[in-house]
Design a protein around this motif. Structure first.
Motif, PDB file in Angstrom:
ATOM      1  N   MET A   1      33.977  52.306  38.867  1.00 34.68           N
ATOM      2  CA  MET A   1      34.676  52.523  37.625  1.00 34.68           C
ATOM      3  C   MET A   1      34.728  54.020  37.384  1.00 34.68           C
ATOM      4  N   GLU A   2      35.855  54.469  36.788  1.00 32.87           N
ATOM      5  CA  GLU A   2      36.011  55.881  36.471  1.00 32.87           C
ATOM      6  C   GLU A   2      35.856  56.064  34.973  1.00 32.87           C
ATOM      7  N   ILE A   3      34.997  57.002  34.598  1.00 32.94           N
ATOM      8  CA  ILE A   3      34.828  57.370  33.196  1.00 32.94           C
ATOM      9  C   ILE A   3      35.211  58.828  33.085  1.00 32.94           C
ATOM     10  N   ARG A   4      36.248  59.085  32.295  1.00 33.88           N
ATOM     11  CA  ARG A   4      36.712  60.467  32.170  1.00 33.88           C
ATOM     12  C   ARG A   4      35.608  61.358  31.645  1.00 33.88           C
ATOM     13  N   GLY A   5      35.460  62.488  32.288  1.00 31.20           N
ATOM     14  CA  GLY A   5      34.422  63.431  31.903  1.00 31.20           C
ATOM     15  C   GLY A   5      33.113  63.200  32.644  1.00 31.20           C
ATOM     16  N   LEU A   6      32.954  61.992  33.203  1.00 34.98           N
ATOM     17  CA  LEU A   6      31.735  61.668  33.932  1.00 34.98           C
ATOM     18  C   LEU A   6      32.027  61.511  35.421  1.00 34.98           C
ATOM     19  N   GLY A   7      33.137  60.820  35.728  1.00 39.89           N
ATOM     20  CA  GLY A   7      33.531  60.633  37.123  1.00 39.89           C
ATOM     21  C   GLY A   7      33.416  59.187  37.554  1.00 39.89           C
ATOM     22  N   ILE A   8      33.282  58.979  38.863  1.00 33.19           N
ATOM     23  CA  ILE A   8      33.192  57.643  39.446  1.00 33.19           C
ATOM     24  C   ILE A   8      31.741  57.171  39.397  1.00 33.19           C
ATOM     25  N   ILE A   9      31.531  55.955  38.903  1.00 32.08           N
ATOM     26  CA  ILE A   9      30.188  55.371  38.904  1.00 32.08           C
ATOM     27  C   ILE A   9      30.231  54.035  39.635  1.00 32.08           C
ATOM     28  N   ASP A  10      29.131  53.651  40.237  1.00 29.09           N
ATOM     29  CA  ASP A  10      29.013  52.386  40.964  1.00 29.09           C
ATOM     30  C   ASP A  10      28.345  51.369  40.044  1.00 29.09           C
ATOM     31  N   VAL A  11      29.147  50.537  39.401  1.00 27.56           N
ATOM     32  CA  VAL A  11      28.640  49.588  38.407  1.00 27.56           C
ATOM     33  C   VAL A  11      27.706  48.568  39.049  1.00 27.56           C
ATOM     34  N   LYS A  12      28.056  48.077  40.243  1.00 28.56           N
ATOM     35  CA  LYS A  12      27.227  47.057  40.892  1.00 28.56           C
ATOM     36  C   LYS A  12      25.818  47.575  41.171  1.00 28.56           C
ATOM     37  N   ASN A  13      25.726  48.769  41.728  1.00 26.55           N
ATOM     38  CA  ASN A  13      24.399  49.325  42.033  1.00 26.55           C
ATOM     39  C   ASN A  13      23.650  49.757  40.773  1.00 26.55           C
ATOM     40  N   MET A  14      24.394  50.165  39.766  1.00 30.08           N
ATOM     41  CA  MET A  14      23.754  50.644  38.548  1.00 30.08           C
ATOM     42  C   MET A  14      23.258  49.498  37.665  1.00 30.08           C
ATOM     43  N   PHE A  15      24.064  48.428  37.521  1.00 32.47           N
ATOM     44  CA  PHE A  15      23.742  47.358  36.581  1.00 32.47           C
ATOM     45  C   PHE A  15      23.489  46.000  37.240  1.00 32.47           C
ATOM     46  N   GLY A  16      23.745  45.886  38.536  1.00 33.14           N
ATOM     47  CA  GLY A  16      23.501  44.619  39.224  1.00 33.14           C
ATOM     48  C   GLY A  16      24.785  43.819  39.435  1.00 33.14           C
ATOM     49  N   ILE A  17      24.687  42.832  40.321  1.00 30.57           N
ATOM     50  CA  ILE A  17      25.848  42.045  40.743  1.00 30.57           C
ATOM     51  C   ILE A  17      26.483  41.272  39.591  1.00 30.57           C
ATOM     52  N   ARG A  18      25.679  40.891  38.576  1.00 28.85           N
ATOM     53  CA  ARG A  18      26.231  40.125  37.451  1.00 28.85           C
ATOM     54  C   ARG A  18      27.085  40.984  36.526  1.00 28.85           C
ATOM     55  N   ALA A  19      27.083  42.284  36.724  1.00 24.50           N
ATOM     56  CA  ALA A  19      27.850  43.190  35.868  1.00 24.50           C
ATOM     57  C   ALA A  19      29.266  43.424  36.377  1.00 24.50           C
ATOM     58  N   ILE A  20      29.628  42.816  37.513  1.00 27.12           N
ATOM     59  CA  ILE A  20      30.966  43.063  38.055  1.00 27.12           C
ATOM     60  C   ILE A  20      31.773  41.769  38.108  1.00 27.12           C
ATOM     61  N   ARG A  21      33.085  41.944  38.174  1.00 28.14           N
ATOM     62  CA  ARG A  21      34.014  40.828  38.347  1.00 28.14           C
ATOM     63  C   ARG A  21      35.028  41.257  39.389  1.00 28.14           C
ATOM     64  N   TYR A  22      35.509  40.300  40.138  1.00 27.10           N
ATOM     65  CA  TYR A  22      36.512  40.638  41.152  1.00 27.10           C
ATOM     66  C   TYR A  22      37.895  40.764  40.551  1.00 27.10           C
ATOM     67  N   GLN A  23      38.129  40.105  39.442  1.00 26.35           N
ATOM     68  CA  GLN A  23      39.403  40.284  38.760  1.00 26.35           C
ATOM     69  C   GLN A  23      39.204  40.094  37.265  1.00 26.35           C
ATOM     70  N   LYS A  24      39.997  40.818  36.488  1.00 31.60           N
ATOM     71  CA  LYS A  24      39.951  40.702  35.036  1.00 31.60           C
ATOM     72  C   LYS A  24      41.269  41.209  34.497  1.00 31.60           C
ATOM     73  N   ARG A  25      41.772  40.528  33.499  1.00 30.36           N
ATOM     74  CA  ARG A  25      43.028  40.908  32.862  1.00 30.36           C
ATOM     75  C   ARG A  25      42.752  42.004  31.829  1.00 30.36           C
ATOM     76  N   VAL A  26      43.567  43.062  31.839  1.00 31.12           N
ATOM     77  CA  VAL A  26      43.486  44.094  30.814  1.00 31.12           C
ATOM     78  C   VAL A  26      44.350  43.620  29.655  1.00 31.12           C
ATOM     79  N   GLU A  27      43.738  43.440  28.478  1.00 33.79           N
ATOM     80  CA  GLU A  27      44.476  42.882  27.350  1.00 33.79           C
ATOM     81  C   GLU A  27      44.739  43.887  26.246  1.00 33.79           C
ATOM     82  N   VAL A  28      43.950  44.940  26.163  1.00 31.15           N
ATOM     83  CA  VAL A  28      44.155  45.975  25.152  1.00 31.15           C
ATOM     84  C   VAL A  28      43.590  47.288  25.697  1.00 31.15           C
TER      85      VAL A  28
END
Length: 129
Positions: A1-28
């Motif tokens: 995931m990219e966070i402006r001002g911070l850069g690229i972070i690895d969500v899976k390694n940082m928060f664990g496998i339950r913190a990621i999804r292979y697909q998700k709809r952007v609604e807002v």
């Protein structure tokens, strides 16, 4: 995931496998803006903006922030409000409808009320302080 001002972070390694999804709809989309006292921001939520992502129109919320604002809580409110709109209840439109009904009732009781209801409603949409 990219966070402006911070850069690229690895969500899976940082928060664990339950913190990621292979697909998700952007609604807002929430755009965080630096608070500018000279800028006029929407106050009622009646004006809707959209952004096009890959040809899909998505609601855009421009959120002016300053230090000390609890962005997490505000983002959750934005998501819940979007969900309410999705299920057919728009609180801003309901508020506006109720306000116009009350103003029309009051205007009908005053004989000299020659101010159009649209002008009165527009007055309440702005912050004149």
């Amino acid at each position: 995931m990219e966070i402006r001002g911070l850069g690229i972070i690895d969500v899976k390694n940082m928060f664990g496998i339950r913190a990621i999804r292979y697909q998700k709809r952007v609604e807002v989309v929430v755009e965080l803006l630096d608070w500018d006292p000279k800028e006029e921001y929407t106050r009622t939520g009646l004006d809707e903006e959209h952004i096009s992502i890959l040809g899909v129109e998505i609601p855009l919320i421009k959120l002016p922030i300053f230090p000390g604002k609890n962005i997490t809580v505000i983002a959750e409110v934005i998501a819940l409000n979007h969900l309410l709109k999705h299920y057919g209840y728009d609180s801003a439109k309901e508020f506006n409808k109720n306000l116009e009904t009350i103003l029309r009732q009051k205007a009908s009781t005053i004989k000299t009320a020659d101010i159009p209801i649209e002008r009165i409603t527009r007055y309440f949409e702005h912050d004149f302080e």
